[in-house]
Write an enzyme that holds these catalytic residues in place. Structure first.
Site, PDB file in Angstrom:
ATOM      1  CD  GLU A 114      46.488 -31.063 -54.959  1.00 43.56           C
ATOM      2  OE1 GLU A 114      46.848 -30.665 -56.088  1.00 43.56           O
ATOM      3  OE2 GLU A 114      47.166 -30.931 -53.950  1.00 43.56           O
ATOM      4  CE  LYS A 116      48.590 -34.941 -64.933  1.00 46.58           C
ATOM      5  NZ  LYS A 116      48.506 -33.986 -66.018  1.00 46.58           N
ATOM      6  CG  ASP A 118      44.382 -31.046 -69.848  1.00 49.33           C
ATOM      7  OD1 ASP A 118      45.606 -30.876 -69.961  1.00 49.33           O
ATOM      8  OD2 ASP A 118      43.695 -31.637 -70.698  1.00 49.33           O
ATOM      9  CE1 TYR A 227      50.863 -27.886 -59.514  1.00 50.26           C
ATOM     10  CE2 TYR A 227      48.832 -27.132 -60.519  1.00 50.26           C
ATOM     11  CZ  TYR A 227      50.147 -27.503 -60.630  1.00 50.26           C
ATOM     12  OH  TYR A 227      50.765 -27.481 -61.854  1.00 50.26           O
ATOM     13  CE  LYS A 316      46.708 -38.095 -68.142  1.00 50.83           C
ATOM     14  NZ  LYS A 316      47.915 -37.921 -68.917  1.00 50.83           N
ATOM     15  CB  CYS A 410      23.658 -23.518-101.253  1.00 49.39           C
ATOM     16  SG  CYS A 410      22.865 -24.314 -99.831  1.00 49.39           S
ATOM     17  CB  CYS A 413      18.766 -24.386-101.632  1.00 48.48           C
ATOM     18  SG  CYS A 413      19.808 -22.922-101.483  1.00 48.48           S
ATOM     19  CB  CYS A 426      23.501 -20.683 -98.639  1.00 51.31           C
ATOM     20  SG  CYS A 426      21.889 -20.746 -99.431  1.00 51.31           S
ATOM     21  CB  CYS A 432      18.431 -22.199 -98.119  1.00 54.16           C
ATOM     22  SG  CYS A 432      19.562 -23.567 -97.776  1.00 54.16           S
TER      23      CYS A 432
HETATM   24  S1  IVH Z   1      51.789 -31.380 -58.617  1.00 52.71           S
HETATM   25  C1  IVH Z   1      56.076 -32.572 -58.303  1.00 52.71           C
HETATM   26  N1  IVH Z   1      49.242 -31.032 -58.809  1.00 52.71           N
HETATM   27  O1  IVH Z   1      50.334 -31.982 -64.309  1.00 52.71           O
HETATM   28  C2  IVH Z   1      54.634 -32.457 -58.440  1.00 52.71           C
HETATM   29  N2  IVH Z   1      50.510 -31.029 -60.800  1.00 52.71           N
HETATM   30  O2  IVH Z   1      53.318 -33.732 -65.051  1.00 52.71           O
HETATM   31  C3  IVH Z   1      54.295 -31.264 -59.152  1.00 52.71           C
HETATM   32  N3  IVH Z   1      49.194 -30.626 -62.825  1.00 52.71           N
HETATM   33  O3  IVH Z   1      52.595 -30.212 -65.776  1.00 52.71           O
HETATM   34  C4  IVH Z   1      53.025 -31.285 -59.783  1.00 52.71           C
HETATM   35  N4  IVH Z   1      47.264 -30.422 -61.811  1.00 52.71           N
HETATM   36  O4  IVH Z   1      51.569 -28.849 -63.934  1.00 52.71           O
HETATM   37  C5  IVH Z   1      50.386 -31.140 -59.475  1.00 52.71           C
HETATM   38  N5  IVH Z   1      46.953 -30.682 -58.808  1.00 52.71           N
HETATM   39  C6  IVH Z   1      48.105 -30.784 -59.461  1.00 52.71           C
HETATM   40  C7  IVH Z   1      48.178 -30.657 -60.864  1.00 52.71           C
HETATM   41  C8  IVH Z   1      49.416 -30.794 -61.503  1.00 52.71           C
HETATM   42  C9  IVH Z   1      47.884 -30.405 -62.964  1.00 52.71           C
HETATM   43  C10 IVH Z   1      50.147 -30.667 -63.939  1.00 52.71           C
HETATM   44  C11 IVH Z   1      51.512 -30.170 -63.668  1.00 52.71           C
HETATM   45  C12 IVH Z   1      52.376 -30.949 -64.626  1.00 52.71           C
HETATM   46  C13 IVH Z   1      51.561 -32.134 -64.952  1.00 52.71           C
HETATM   47  C14 IVH Z   1      52.190 -33.373 -64.404  1.00 52.71           C
END
Ligand code: IVH
Length: 669
Positions: A114, A116, A118, A227, A316, A410, A413, A426, A432
């Site tokens: 999946e 990750k 942010d 998730y 990552k 400015c 100009c 300005c 300008c």
């Molecule tokens: S699973 C025990 N799946 O990434 C596993 N975490 O430290 C639980 N995060 O703050 C996490 N996308 O919130 C999982 N598809 C995903 C995620 C995910 C983002 C975040 C999670 C945590 C950090 C990992």
């Protein structure tokens, strides 16, 4: 390293980590990046592994996170919310796979991959299908009760679907996200209001969830993806994670669509590569992929360490952050005359793009960062957004750094500066050169008149050489004039002249946008173009009639009126017309099936929201108004239509059903 040296270093690291935990979790105001934090944590973990006798119960490595903020009620999570170990290389991932195989005594573990996400991790609890609580992750065991804020997220169901047999208890884990577009829009508004903008979408998501006033949270376009299930009682028995990911949407809980099952770790590594390439196309930030064991029983067997499970790992991406020196701060004068401080950086590679400039937004932002010229800084970019300076390394200061001073006139100009709300401006307008250049670049840009080849540097030269003093002058340029400019061959000059000539026949919508009326972006330009047949008609429009148009509020309406009241702007449009710019006809060809029709919606529609229906009407050339008059062509009556229906009957306006409305669109009614 001796034990006493290690002890001193361990203590220093713990103190730093504690402080950063407090800044991040309690104050919502981190001073270092996640990567820098992770590296402190890793250094501490490594030292403690080498000197296990120095591990104490209060070390940050011995618990999952940090205490929640005091202002919210603290709540216990249904089950611990662990975090993930992270890897940066395919080799580390292969090692993870090897470990899993060894512990499970199998050579074919199945994984699910999946993105990750942010954002900000939250727990949401449903009892008998009803949302009863939402909480931030906090220290992994206890978080802040942000139920009110969670409920403001549009994609968050308050009741589970299939509510006939919901689980007695369902605790799910998800990530609160802010779209990149939403982030940009919010930042533009904050700058406009004289406030300090956010560094990235994650900070917005996190800051929004920690708002004590849930009204503020509600105004932020947040989203959530789920998730994981933390607990489920009186519901289905799950055997695999894949099954969970397919059940959550049945309950109305959103799952990110980029999920795959992998039989080989190589597939997961390939997924990581693929997603990293697609990353720029997504409207939200992801910073890697998560690889999880699919079989839940096998997960139990592997168990967890203190902070993270053994059955999952985060792989990552290359960070879109870089560290470099801020060599100077210059001022950019925008199209409207607003001054923006811009960081001039020693060029640095940030995820494959060389960055040498980054925005500092406004003085407030500079003061909040406490940044000085000469500082070592971190820059970050989200999607394709202009990079921003997000952090200052104050420990790297030599004493030679200096404060930034806003100029008193400015810098382009030399005109006097004025304050307009939060902006320092300005006031010289198009005399300008900076404003003139920006307005020409805007006029020629892809979304406006789309004059191919008339990019940044050429505009600079044309203005600097005195060849053009307004966009109308573009149409008088000759190939010979261009060829006199440095670096222009016959062919490229010819192409630009051709492109300029071709722009005479663009649509009215593009032209309206190209004029650069304040607060009229591409979408509102479309809206205006659909209501008026020519630029002359728009120029004559009164405030009242503009405000009648759906999506046009008083602020935009007065910007339009003011623009056309300005003598200089009227002359410019006349000059463009004299040069043969003829945009009205192009627009008429694009008329839709509802051209000229006035439609009012009443009651609730089953297939569209009210605003979707109104936009649809306008995209097809019609006008969606809110009040009925004799000029109304149709009233579309949805479910529970109220007094408007009686009004329509009284005025003899044709009333149609939602179904008939859709037939109308297909010209079958
Ligand atoms: S699973 C025990 N799946 O990434 C596993 N975490 O430290 C639980 N995060 O703050 C996490 N996308 O919130 C999982 N598809 C995903 C995620 C995910 C983002 C975040 C999670 C945590 C950090 C990992």
């Amino acid at each position: 390293m001796t034990e006493s040296q290690a002890k001193a270093q361990i203590e220093k690291l713990r103190e730093d980590i504690h402080r950063h935990n407090y800044l991040y979790y309690v104050k919502s105001c981190p001073q270092i990046s996640d990567a820098a934090y992770d590296s402190l944590m890793r250094q501490l973990q490594e030292l403690e592994a080498r000197f296990p006798e120095l591990v104490t119960p209060d070390s940050p490595t011995q618990r999952v996170g940090a205490p929640p903020a005091e202002e919210f009620k603290t709540v216990e999570h249904t089950a611990p919310m662990l975090s993930l170990d992270s890897c940066l290389t395919a080799e580390e991932i292969a090692e993870f796979d090897k470990r899993v195989k060894k512990l499970l005594e199998t050579d074919q573990p199945e994984y699910v991959v999946e993105p990750k996400l942010d954002g900000l991790s939250v727990e949401v609890v449903y009892e008998n299908g009803r949302l009863v609580r939402g909480a931030t992750r906090g220290d992994g065991y206890r978080g802040e009760d942000v139920s009110l804020n969670i409920k403001t997220i549009k994609s968050m169901p308050l009741l589970l679907r299939k509510s006939s047999s919901p689980p007695r208890l369902l605790a799910v884990r998800g990530e609160v996200m802010m779209s990149i577009k939403g982030f940009e829009k919010l930042n533009a508004q904050l700058v406009k209001d004289g406030q300090s903008p956010f560094a990235n979408p994650r900070n917005v998501a996190s800051g929004s969830m920690r708002q004590l006033d849930s009204g503020v949270t509600a105004s932020r376009p947040l989203d959530i993806f789920f998730y994981d299930i933390l607990a489920c009682a009186g519901g289905p028995e799950f055997k695999t994670h894949w099954q969970i990911l397919h059940t959550l949407p049945e309950w109305g809980l959103k799952v990110n669509p980029h999920i795959e099952k992998c039989r080989q770790i190589g597939q997961a590594i390939e997924f990581h590569q693929r997603l990293e390439q697609e990353r720029n196309k997504l409207d939200y930030e992801i910073d890697g992929v998560v690889i999880k064991l699919n079989d839940l029983q096998a997960r139990e067997k592997l168990g967890a360490k203190s902070r993270s499970p053994r059955w999952a790992v985060a792989y990552k991406f290359e960070p879109r952050r870089g560290e470099t020196r801020l060599e100077d701060i210059t001022i950019q004068v925008g199209r409207t005359g607003a001054l923006t401080p811009v960081a001039c950086l020693r060029p640095v590679d940030v995820g494959g793009v060389t960055i040498s400039r980054a925005t500092l937004h406004n003085l407030d932002y500079i003061h909040n960062l406490e940044v000085k010229i000469g500082d070592r800084v971190k820059v970050e970019r989200a999607g394709d957004v202009i990079p921003a300076v997000v952090e200052v390394d104050k420990t790297a200061r030599t004493g030679a750094e200096r404060d930034f001073q806003m100029p008193d006139k400015c810098p382009v100009c030399g005109s006097a500066l004025t304050k307009n709300g939060a902006y320092i401006m300005c006031g010289a307008g198009l005399s300008c050169p900076a404003q003139l250049k920006e307005s020409i670049r805007h006029y020629a840009s892809k979304q406006a008149m789309d004059i191919d080849g008339l990019g940044g540097k050429i505009v600079d030269k044309l203005v600097d050489e005195g060849l053009i003093r307004s966009v109308a002058d573009l149409y008088g340029l000759t190939k010979e004039q261009l060829m006199l400019l440095e670096g222009f061959a016959g062919k490229s000059s010819q192409n630009i002249i051709k492109a300029i000539a071709a722009s005479k026949k663009r649509s009215l919508a593009r032209f309206i946008y190209a004029l650069g009326i304040r607060n009229v972006g591409r979408h509102l330009a479309d809206v205006l173009a659909r209501q008026f047949n020519s630029i002359q008609q728009l120029a004559e429009a009164k405030l009242d009639s503009l405000m009648q148009i759906n999506e046009i509020g008083p602020e935009v309406a007065s910007c339009v009126v003011n623009f056309f009241a300005n003598q200089h702007n009227r002359e410019l449009i006349q000059a463009l017309m004299r040069q043969g710019v003829n945009v009205a006809q192009a627009e008429i060809q694009t008329a839709g099936v509802l051209q000229g029709k006035r439609i009012v919606f009443t009651g609730s529609l089953s297939k569209l929201s009210r605003s979707q229906a109104q936009s649809l009407v306008e995209s097809l050339g019609g006008r969606a108004t809110s009040s009925i008059s004799r000029a109304t062509d149709y009233v579309v009556a949805g479910e529970n239509a109220g007094s408007k229906l009686a009004e329509a009957e009284r005025l003899g306006v044709k009333i149609i059903s939602e179904e008939e409305f859709f037939k109308l669109l297909e010209n079958k009614f």
